[in-house]
Scaffold this active site. Structure first.
Site, PDB file in Angstrom:
ATOM      1  N   ARG A 158       0.849  -1.193   0.000  1.00  0.00           N
ATOM      2  CA  ARG A 158       0.000   0.000   0.000  1.00  0.00           C
ATOM      3  C   ARG A 158       0.884   1.242   0.000  1.00  0.00           C
ATOM      4  NH1 ARG A 158      -4.540  -1.913   4.504  1.00  0.00           N
ATOM      5  NH2 ARG A 158      -5.077  -3.862   3.435  1.00  0.00           N
ATOM      6  N   ARG A 167       2.275   1.701   9.895  1.00  0.00           N
ATOM      7  CA  ARG A 167       1.764   2.107   8.584  1.00  0.00           C
ATOM      8  C   ARG A 167       2.925   2.132   7.599  1.00  0.00           C
ATOM      9  NH1 ARG A 167      -3.216   4.096   7.901  1.00  0.00           N
ATOM     10  NH2 ARG A 167      -3.372   4.624  10.104  1.00  0.00           N
ATOM     11  N   GLU A 183      -5.664  -0.926  15.731  1.00  0.00           N
ATOM     12  CA  GLU A 183      -6.315  -1.959  14.917  1.00  0.00           C
ATOM     13  C   GLU A 183      -5.319  -3.039  14.505  1.00  0.00           C
ATOM     14  OE1 GLU A 183      -7.711  -2.563  10.355  1.00  0.00           O
ATOM     15  OE2 GLU A 183      -7.812  -0.520  11.157  1.00  0.00           O
ATOM     16  N   SER A 231      -9.666  -6.115  10.785  1.00  0.00           N
ATOM     17  CA  SER A 231     -10.957  -5.522  10.456  1.00  0.00           C
ATOM     18  C   SER A 231     -11.786  -6.595   9.770  1.00  0.00           C
ATOM     19  CB  SER A 231     -10.760  -4.312   9.538  1.00  0.00           C
ATOM     20  OG  SER A 231     -11.938  -3.561   9.425  1.00  0.00           O
ATOM     21  N   ARG A 278       1.624  -6.398  12.612  1.00  0.00           N
ATOM     22  CA  ARG A 278       1.024  -5.750  13.779  1.00  0.00           C
ATOM     23  C   ARG A 278       0.923  -6.719  14.967  1.00  0.00           C
ATOM     24  NH1 ARG A 278      -3.250  -0.990  12.159  1.00  0.00           N
ATOM     25  NH2 ARG A 278      -1.960  -0.025  10.527  1.00  0.00           N
TER      26      ARG A 278
END
Length: 429
Positions: free
Chosen positions: A267, A282, A354, A357, A395
């Site tokens: 990403r 991130r 997070e 999800s 994560r």
């Protein structure tokens, strides 16, 4: 993607549902009713001209060739043919406008989704475990823990690839591999998922079907070889797993279908400049174990609870403190109609972040990908698709580094990972 007739026939209800995502969303449907009316009128006009064309052709067949009557009827036929082509071209243009609008309209929130415009409207559903006390009174964040152990290296990664990349060394690399292996073993052996090892370069059609295009074009990496179509680096294995059955009619007795994949994800984080610039939260490339289910419409709500539970089981097996949050209408992803986020506690940041999800997308993706199922001889119906991280591997590593750190600088290995690691503790060199 939405069904045009359903949206237009219930336009005010659709506007109200979209407005729950934010005031500007209702305007996304502007002009749709007029375009549908224009399309219908164009189709009727074309069909009428085709009938006239058939009648004129029959009349021309009765005329004698070489006569003025024959020539006149032939010219009339040519004129009708040109009119039909013009109407068909106009219909295609209208169809393209309709598709462009619908591709930019997010899924409608489920009625059970709470109201809210951002993360402040999210609702904590449950919390599991307690905040760890082993970390001491002054816990470090994962960057400092990893550096102290000699397993996490941002500088070397930056020399190779630039900013927002990271590199693991030695037992750190083994630890991430162990995390992914545990997740895959749990999901395949205990939760009933079929493991897939897909390509990570995907076509635009696959991204469009799963909802990443055209909305998130700026967040994608893409590559191209000479004289070939552009291929994108997949941002999530949801793309590949949802498209496994694109353009297929399944036997409904096979449902639910459950798939899992461990892949690299890419990403650009185009909209996140200045956010989470420190550490592994991130970044441009990361590992993730993805979960996808294909179900019937009647069972998708229960499947969301099940899938979320499967992701939670991993956190529980690892002994990590976390909470489950239901996202409000304004904070949900583009393709989702209902979402639970799993947020893990990071003592070094004194915050929940997070880690997964889990979403029910209803038939939103299935309509784009044309995935249907048939029961016996009934008419095929669109399936429902669900997805969730089971979990984001990087994560999870962050959470372990922060929740299992010890005041003396060492790291306790969660018991579930010790068979994969061969050690129960990492110590600074």
């Amino acid at each position: 993607m939405h069904d045009l007739r359903q949206i237009v026939d219930h336009l005010e209800e659709a506007r109200a549902a979209l407005a729950r995502r934010g005031p500007k969303h209702a305007a996304l449907l502007d002009g749709l009713g007029e375009l549908r009316a224009r399309r219908s009128a164009g189709i009727q006009a074309r069909d009428s001209k085709i009938q006239s064309q058939k009648a004129a052709s029959a009349e021309m067949a009765k005329a004698k060739k070489g006569t003025p009557e024959f020539d006149a009827r032939r010219e009339a036929l040519r004129a009708l043919s040109d009119e039909i082509k013009a109407l068909e071209a106009d219909s295609k243009a209208v169809e393209a406008q309709i598709e462009e609008i619908l591709l930019g309209v997010p899924n409608l929130p489920d009625p059970s989704v709470p109201d809210g415009t951002d993360e402040h409207g999210n609702v904590v559903v449950r919390t599991h475990g307690e905040k760890p006390t082993r970390v001491g009174d002054a816990p470090k964040d994962h960057v400092d823990v990893g550096a102290r152990l000699g397993i996490l290296d941002f500088e070397a990664a930056s020399k190779i690839s630039g900013a927002r990349f990271w590199l693991l060394r030695g037992l750190g690399a083994r630890l991430e591999r162990a995390i992914a292996a545990l997740m895959l073993d749990m999901h395949t052996r205990e939760h009933g998922y079929t493991e897939i090892l897909p390509p990570v370069m995907v076509r635009a059609e696959a991204l469009r079907a799963s909802g990443q295009l055209p909305k998130f074009e700026a967040d994608l990496f893409k590559t191209k070889r000479a004289d070939e179509d552009i291929l994108y680096l997949s941002p999530t294995a949801e793309v590949q797993l949802v498209n496994l059955h694109a353009d297929e009619i399944l036997d409904e007795s096979r449902l639910p279908l459950r798939y899992t994949a461990h892949t690299s994800c890419f990403r650009s984080e185009a909209g996140s400049y200045g956010r989470d610039t420190r550490g592994m939260i991130r970044v441009h490339q990361f590992q993730k174990v993805e979960l996808v289910q294909l179900t019937s419409a009647e069972t998708s709500d229960a499947a969301l609870e099940e899938l979320t539970g499967h992701a939670e089981k991993v956190l529980q097996r690892l002994g990590l403190h976390y909470r489950v949050v239901q996202l409000c209408a304004g904070d949900m992803g583009f393709a989702s109609r209902k979402t639970y986020d799993l947020e893990v506690w990071l003592p070094g940041q004194s915050a929940y972040r997070e880690i997964s999800s889990c979403s029910n997308c209803g038939d939103f993706q299935a309509r784009r990908a044309q995935i249907r199922a048939r029961k016996d001889k009934d008419k095929p119906r669109l399936v429902h698709t669900l997805n969730g991280s089971g979990l984001a591997v990087g994560r999870t590593l962050v959470a372990i580094l922060e929740q299992y750190q010890l005041p003396d600088g060492s790291l306790e290995i969660p018991e579930a990972l010790r068979p994969f690691m061969g050690v129960d503790r990492l110590s600074p060199p």
